[in-house]
Design an enzyme around this catalytic site. Sequence first.
Site, PDB file in Angstrom:
ATOM      1  N   ARG A   1       0.972  -1.427   0.040  1.00 55.78           N
ATOM      2  CA  ARG A   1      -0.039   0.091   0.132  1.00 55.78           C
ATOM      3  C   ARG A   1       0.961   1.243  -0.063  1.00 55.78           C
ATOM      4  O   ARG A   1       0.465   2.153  -0.721  1.00 55.78           O
ATOM      5  CB  ARG A   1      -1.029   0.150   1.246  1.00 55.78           C
ATOM      6  CG  ARG A   1      -1.838   1.345   1.408  1.00 55.78           C
ATOM      7  CD  ARG A   1      -3.043   1.142   2.165  1.00 55.78           C
ATOM      8  NE  ARG A   1      -3.246   0.389   3.096  1.00 55.78           N
ATOM      9  CZ  ARG A   1      -2.476   0.432   4.382  1.00 55.78           C
ATOM     10  NH1 ARG A   1      -1.713   1.440   4.674  1.00 55.78           N
ATOM     11  NH2 ARG A   1      -2.570  -0.514   5.196  1.00 55.78           N
TER      12      ARG A   1
ATOM     13  N   TYR B   1     -17.009  18.122 -13.857  1.00 54.40           N
ATOM     14  CA  TYR B   1     -17.197  16.850 -14.169  1.00 54.40           C
ATOM     15  C   TYR B   1     -18.330  16.315 -13.085  1.00 54.40           C
ATOM     16  O   TYR B   1     -18.208  16.413 -11.871  1.00 54.40           O
ATOM     17  CB  TYR B   1     -16.012  16.060 -13.909  1.00 54.40           C
ATOM     18  CG  TYR B   1     -16.230  14.271 -14.025  1.00 54.40           C
ATOM     19  CD1 TYR B   1     -16.446  13.765 -14.948  1.00 54.40           C
ATOM     20  CD2 TYR B   1     -15.970  13.733 -12.870  1.00 54.40           C
ATOM     21  CE1 TYR B   1     -16.669  12.418 -15.038  1.00 54.40           C
ATOM     22  CE2 TYR B   1     -16.129  12.299 -12.706  1.00 54.40           C
ATOM     23  CZ  TYR B   1     -16.735  11.683 -13.950  1.00 54.40           C
ATOM     24  OH  TYR B   1     -16.803  10.446 -14.110  1.00 54.40           O
TER      25      TYR B   1
ATOM     26  N   ASP C   1      -7.851  19.866 -12.569  1.00 60.26           N
ATOM     27  CA  ASP C   1      -8.390  18.530 -13.338  1.00 60.26           C
ATOM     28  C   ASP C   1      -8.045  18.670 -15.045  1.00 60.26           C
ATOM     29  O   ASP C   1      -8.792  19.253 -15.801  1.00 60.26           O
ATOM     30  CB  ASP C   1      -9.966  18.373 -13.348  1.00 60.26           C
ATOM     31  CG  ASP C   1     -10.406  17.146 -13.811  1.00 60.26           C
ATOM     32  OD1 ASP C   1      -9.751  16.319 -14.574  1.00 60.26           O
ATOM     33  OD2 ASP C   1     -11.666  16.592 -13.510  1.00 60.26           O
TER      34      ASP C   1
ATOM     35  N   LYS D   1      -8.447   7.802 -18.798  1.00 64.49           N
ATOM     36  CA  LYS D   1      -9.011   8.320 -20.148  1.00 64.49           C
ATOM     37  C   LYS D   1      -7.741   8.550 -21.073  1.00 64.49           C
ATOM     38  O   LYS D   1      -7.350   7.208 -21.443  1.00 64.49           O
ATOM     39  CB  LYS D   1      -9.558   9.752 -19.790  1.00 64.49           C
ATOM     40  CG  LYS D   1     -10.518  10.042 -18.871  1.00 64.49           C
ATOM     41  CD  LYS D   1     -11.845   9.179 -19.025  1.00 64.49           C
ATOM     42  CE  LYS D   1     -12.790   8.912 -17.703  1.00 64.49           C
ATOM     43  NZ  LYS D   1     -13.106  10.183 -17.211  1.00 64.49           N
TER      44      LYS D   1
END
Length: 381
Positions: free
Chosen positions: A46, A98, A170, A195
């Site tokens: 992690r 978004y 973003d 994306k």
Amino acid sequence: MKFGTKAVHAGVKPDPTTGAIMTPIYQTSTYVQESPAKHKGYAYARGANPTRDALQASIAALEGGKFGLCFSSGMGATDAVIRLLSPGDEVITSNDLYGGSYRMFRRIYERFGIKFHFLDLTHSENIIPYVNEKTKLLWLETPTNPLMNIVDIAACVEIAKEHDIRVAVDNTFASPYLQNPLSLGADIVMHSVTKYLGGHSDVIMGALVTNDENLYRELAFILNSCGAVPGPQDCFLVLRGIKTLHLRMERHCANGREIAQYLKQHPKVGKVYWPGFEDHPNHDVARRQMRDFGGMISFTVKDDNQEKAIKLMESVKVFSLAESLGGVESLINHPASMTHASVPREDRIKSGLVDSLIRLSVGIEDIEDLLADLDQAFQKI
Ligand SMILES: *Cc1c(COP(=O)(O)O)cnc(C)c1O
């Protein structure tokens, strides 16, 4: 190094054990230690994983930043930025955000006492009346989804810096190939790696990049404490995808330009939203802060005829009707019923997101096939 060379090489070194040119998928949860707390920088996955480290260095280099962090999704990355805040803090952001970010801000973080102001940021001076001593973050997104509005990053940064406000951008729609917000003064860049960076519609992932070492440490602490880490297999897929980012983006932009022009002259089309048009309201800003205009285009069907819009979306054969964007394959989407279904109709229409609006994520297929596909679909309506 130039962008394409970074895309191929940054962050990736031959594997020290074998010389393997591609970073191995370190599919492990833990690492054997020589003696308690004596290890090679890896204790538990992690906290750190070599495949993830290579990808973080790669994405940081593409954004011209020093530090990168990868998350299990774009929303996981956004979540980490909001966790820098405390109850009572205020955030200024766009009213054209978004949908998932809007949902997180309103439905999760307002309950924790963080206040969000949703403004039209295509005019940066709109920020000024909302700034006070509690304002801690300016969250920008440009180009916006699905109306392709452009926010002037440098102008917003200038206002924010006067008041000691952090700026996060973003950068998902532009990708690091088209736009580098850190070079315009932003403190943090966020990506839905899902994306363009991943680019092959096979991974969900997010990333943050910053040049500020203290900020990086805070974000890395949040990532390790809250645990939204990506797996090594996914990191490998994105490392592989990034190697062709510049080539894919060149084709996305070239195809996008042709399709935008085709739609603009089409008698069955109403409005076309694409920042490359000279009559786009912030075309000059887009020219200044972006390298090209990308492959995301929205348009309406003449007279806002929703029935015809739906028929068109059912008729395409090369384009696929699906959510998401930025992959090699061309996608077509109906924001009103798909990505933006949760926005009340009145609010949607007010912002220009009308019933017949169609969003395209133009892929990297041959342009002749994409145009022929749209042509045959338009003939059916
Ligand atoms: C998809 C997307 C996100 C969310 O990313 P996920 O990887 O789906 O969590 C955030 N911002 C923009 C602009 C997006 O397109």
